[in-house]
Design a protein around this motif. Sequence first.
Motif, mmCIF file in Angstrom:
data_model
loop_
_atom_site.group_PDB
_atom_site.id
_atom_site.type_symbol
_atom_site.label_atom_id
_atom_site.label_comp_id
_atom_site.label_asym_id
_atom_site.label_seq_id
_atom_site.Cartn_x
_atom_site.Cartn_y
_atom_site.Cartn_z
ATOM 1 N N SER A 189 0.824 -1.212 0.000
ATOM 2 C CA SER A 189 0.000 0.000 0.000
ATOM 3 C C SER A 189 0.858 1.263 0.000
ATOM 4 O O SER A 189 0.336 2.357 -0.230
ATOM 5 C CB SER A 189 -0.933 0.007 1.212
ATOM 6 N N ARG A 190 2.145 1.111 0.243
ATOM 7 C CA ARG A 190 3.030 2.269 0.385
ATOM 8 C C ARG A 190 3.998 2.450 -0.791
ATOM 9 O O ARG A 190 4.863 3.315 -0.747
ATOM 10 C CB ARG A 190 3.845 2.161 1.678
ATOM 11 N N VAL A 191 3.872 1.613 -1.820
ATOM 12 C CA VAL A 191 4.807 1.697 -2.940
ATOM 13 C C VAL A 191 4.093 2.231 -4.177
ATOM 14 O O VAL A 191 2.859 2.241 -4.256
ATOM 15 C CB VAL A 191 5.438 0.322 -3.242
ATOM 16 N N GLU A 192 4.890 2.664 -5.141
ATOM 17 C CA GLU A 192 4.369 3.133 -6.417
ATOM 18 C C GLU A 192 4.497 2.008 -7.452
ATOM 19 O O GLU A 192 5.494 1.285 -7.473
ATOM 20 C CB GLU A 192 5.143 4.362 -6.897
ATOM 21 N N PHE A 193 3.485 1.879 -8.300
ATOM 22 C CA PHE A 193 3.529 0.926 -9.392
ATOM 23 C C PHE A 193 3.587 1.690 -10.712
ATOM 24 O O PHE A 193 2.796 2.597 -10.949
ATOM 25 C CB PHE A 193 2.302 0.010 -9.379
ATOM 26 N N ARG A 194 4.530 1.296 -11.557
ATOM 27 C CA ARG A 194 4.718 1.941 -12.863
ATOM 28 C C ARG A 194 4.247 0.986 -13.957
ATOM 29 O O ARG A 194 4.641 -0.176 -14.005
ATOM 30 C CB ARG A 194 6.197 2.282 -13.031
ATOM 31 N N VAL A 253 -7.419 -2.606 -5.170
ATOM 32 C CA VAL A 253 -7.453 -2.201 -3.770
ATOM 33 C C VAL A 253 -6.572 -3.129 -2.938
ATOM 34 O O VAL A 253 -6.624 -4.351 -3.088
ATOM 35 C CB VAL A 253 -8.901 -2.216 -3.234
ATOM 36 N N HIS A 254 -5.762 -2.523 -2.082
ATOM 37 C CA HIS A 254 -4.919 -3.254 -1.131
ATOM 38 C C HIS A 254 -5.685 -3.392 0.181
ATOM 39 O O HIS A 254 -6.271 -2.429 0.677
ATOM 40 C CB HIS A 254 -3.617 -2.490 -0.901
ATOM 41 N N MET A 257 -8.154 -0.454 3.956
ATOM 42 C CA MET A 257 -8.081 -0.643 2.507
ATOM 43 C C MET A 257 -7.524 0.606 1.849
ATOM 44 O O MET A 257 -7.841 1.727 2.247
ATOM 45 C CB MET A 257 -9.463 -0.978 1.927
ATOM 46 N N THR A 258 -6.688 0.400 0.818
ATOM 47 C CA THR A 258 -6.023 1.498 0.117
ATOM 48 C C THR A 258 -6.078 1.228 -1.374
ATOM 49 O O THR A 258 -5.698 0.142 -1.832
ATOM 50 C CB THR A 258 -4.544 1.620 0.544
#
Length: 271
Positions: free
Chosen positions: A7-12, A220-221, A229-230
Amino acid sequence: MSPTDLSRVEFRRLPDLKVCTEPCDIRDIVMVPPNSLLLSNWTKKSIQQVDSRTGSTLSEVSTKPYGPWGICMVGRELAAVSYSRSNKVQLVHVRGGRLTPGTVLDVKADCWGVTPSGDNVVELYHSPPWLEVMSINGQVLHQYQDPGAASTFKSPYFLTTSSDGFHYVADFNLYTITKLDSSLKVLQTFSDPQLIGPFGITSVGDGQLLVCSWRNNSIVHVNVNSGKMTTILGEEDGIVSPRSLAYCPQQSKLFVCTEYKTDSIQVYQMD
């Protein structure tokens, strides 16, 4: 190394993984470590094993006349596939990049989702909602018992199993994720306004789930320890009507099948 909180990382977003030469309808997807994916291809009525880096087909087996829906790995070299509208679950051997059909299990009703429970298979029925644990020899070991007061499920299609043996069921119309133990006793239910029409679901370890929020065009995480939920991917990231997903920790990649991306899988790299 401590587990990554997704939930704390960026996805490219990476280039899509083209897995078919013509439009197809992929219903479910599962990772086969370290570098391949199994796909249930409803249009072709087949199971495909594809290279998760190139999309090329490594092996394929026909499921005709049945259309495959759910798919999961049971151990390292065996997959289970549900044949929707057929009352059957097919076992498939996965060895060295080659798929070989195994035993066909006759089940009680129209089975949709499947997930492992140790060396056994949990089968999810949509109508009426029901779950059971079956051995790979076809013996029913456990059945879901409705807790009574209010129905726990209304329209479940997908489920997953965490590394600690709990099962999580996504209910499309109740907008919930329900946690059950290995004997199918209901333990807890999670809900959140971000989760609208949950479809595909996968466990990513250390109390984390990723869920396709189909009606909300997002991924959703879910932190099952806190219930928080994030939303980690949305329409701005190209997510439209997501159906199923798989996460590969070795590659730090997320693979997403959407309803309208008919010949390819969307790929996201964790930065």
